[in-house]
Design a protein around this motif. Sequence first.
Motif, mmCIF file in Angstrom:
data_model
loop_
_atom_site.group_PDB
_atom_site.id
_atom_site.type_symbol
_atom_site.label_atom_id
_atom_site.label_comp_id
_atom_site.label_asym_id
_atom_site.label_seq_id
_atom_site.Cartn_x
_atom_site.Cartn_y
_atom_site.Cartn_z
ATOM 1 N N VAL A 31 -45.195 29.546 -28.720
ATOM 2 C CA VAL A 31 -44.059 30.281 -28.438
ATOM 3 C C VAL A 31 -43.863 30.131 -30.432
ATOM 4 O O VAL A 31 -43.131 30.698 -30.993
ATOM 5 C CB VAL A 31 -42.866 29.290 -27.853
ATOM 6 N N VAL A 32 -44.331 29.046 -30.832
ATOM 7 C CA VAL A 32 -43.740 28.699 -32.564
ATOM 8 C C VAL A 32 -45.084 27.777 -32.742
ATOM 9 O O VAL A 32 -46.059 27.334 -32.093
ATOM 10 C CB VAL A 32 -42.857 27.144 -32.035
ATOM 11 N N SER A 33 -44.874 27.778 -34.123
ATOM 12 C CA SER A 33 -46.358 27.705 -34.388
ATOM 13 C C SER A 33 -46.445 26.073 -35.123
ATOM 14 O O SER A 33 -45.474 25.910 -34.640
ATOM 15 C CB SER A 33 -46.467 29.111 -35.499
ATOM 16 N N PHE A 34 -46.838 26.179 -35.543
ATOM 17 C CA PHE A 34 -47.070 24.391 -35.934
ATOM 18 C C PHE A 34 -46.332 24.013 -36.567
ATOM 19 O O PHE A 34 -45.507 22.789 -36.596
ATOM 20 C CB PHE A 34 -48.475 24.479 -36.312
ATOM 21 N N ASP A 39 -40.335 22.408 -38.354
ATOM 22 C CA ASP A 39 -39.328 22.229 -38.447
ATOM 23 C C ASP A 39 -37.749 21.867 -37.710
ATOM 24 O O ASP A 39 -36.949 21.299 -38.256
ATOM 25 C CB ASP A 39 -39.204 23.970 -39.364
ATOM 26 N N ILE A 40 -38.279 22.104 -36.721
ATOM 27 C CA ILE A 40 -37.621 22.053 -35.147
ATOM 28 C C ILE A 40 -37.197 20.051 -35.342
ATOM 29 O O ILE A 40 -36.074 19.915 -35.181
ATOM 30 C CB ILE A 40 -37.771 22.269 -33.632
ATOM 31 N N VAL A 41 -38.999 19.624 -35.167
ATOM 32 C CA VAL A 41 -38.391 17.982 -34.749
ATOM 33 C C VAL A 41 -37.862 17.699 -36.869
ATOM 34 O O VAL A 41 -36.391 16.530 -36.156
ATOM 35 C CB VAL A 41 -40.287 17.195 -34.799
ATOM 36 N N VAL A 147 -28.897 22.005 -34.935
ATOM 37 C CA VAL A 147 -30.921 21.717 -34.057
ATOM 38 C C VAL A 147 -31.164 22.956 -34.077
ATOM 39 O O VAL A 147 -31.640 23.883 -34.075
ATOM 40 C CB VAL A 147 -31.211 20.396 -33.463
ATOM 41 N N ALA A 148 -29.451 23.874 -32.935
ATOM 42 C CA ALA A 148 -29.510 25.229 -33.052
ATOM 43 C C ALA A 148 -29.782 25.705 -33.568
ATOM 44 O O ALA A 148 -30.245 27.212 -33.322
ATOM 45 C CB ALA A 148 -28.519 24.708 -31.619
ATOM 46 N N GLY A 152 -32.469 28.933 -33.734
ATOM 47 C CA GLY A 152 -31.166 29.748 -34.150
ATOM 48 C C GLY A 152 -32.365 30.851 -35.386
ATOM 49 O O GLY A 152 -32.309 32.012 -34.406
ATOM 50 N N ALA A 153 -32.461 30.512 -36.146
ATOM 51 C CA ALA A 153 -33.426 30.983 -37.339
ATOM 52 C C ALA A 153 -34.679 30.964 -37.177
ATOM 53 O O ALA A 153 -35.219 32.155 -37.760
ATOM 54 C CB ALA A 153 -33.373 30.083 -38.859
ATOM 55 N N LEU A 154 -35.417 30.802 -35.833
ATOM 56 C CA LEU A 154 -36.673 30.745 -35.780
ATOM 57 C C LEU A 154 -37.072 31.689 -34.931
ATOM 58 O O LEU A 154 -38.113 32.109 -34.650
ATOM 59 C CB LEU A 154 -37.066 29.646 -35.348
#
Length: 193
Positions: A31-34, A39-41, A147-148, A152-154
């Motif tokens: 779903v996401v790249s590393f 960035d989320i973490v 975090v949202a 949201g940007a991703l």
Amino acid sequence: LREGQAEVAEGCQAVAGFGVGEIAALYAAGVVSFRQGLDIVKARGEALQEMSRSFEAEALIVRGLALDRLERHLKTVRQRHVEPDGEASVHIARFWCPEGYVCAGRRAAVLHLQEMLSSEEGAEVRLVPDHLPAANTPLAAEASARVAKVVGALIPKMNPPRCDLYLNKTGWRVPRGRSPHAFAEALAAQLAS
């Protein structure tokens, strides 16, 4: 795993995780790249660290107590420890197992709950050491909102999962191939639920 045992990685049927583990599951499901996962973490860690500076909090492990009995004690504690905005000051943050919970919230309320529960026959009650205690409660709403914004940007850059994905907030199965738009809100909200 993909490098050493590609056939095992590609044969994965489902992934799940809790807390940061949910972000690892997003990566494992494609779903996401590393980099996006980092960035989320990073946003999650910074938001929780800021929250930990804004009020004193604790978390309490409770085992061996029926949910209805725990909820009665929580109600009593909440009546004595009400926040200025009307929000409760202690919550069940996690259901670990049958009759096993983590309660978290403002320090005074959690310590009061600990004192009340210590007289419950058969209940094991102890504080959780070295823990960011108010995560997964409504007290983390501001951190969750931060975090949202990152999630949201991703969303436009996210991919549908290549295997089934189970989410913290809902426990729902997100089927392989589902658009990230369908589950991004649950991802963003998991910190405050």
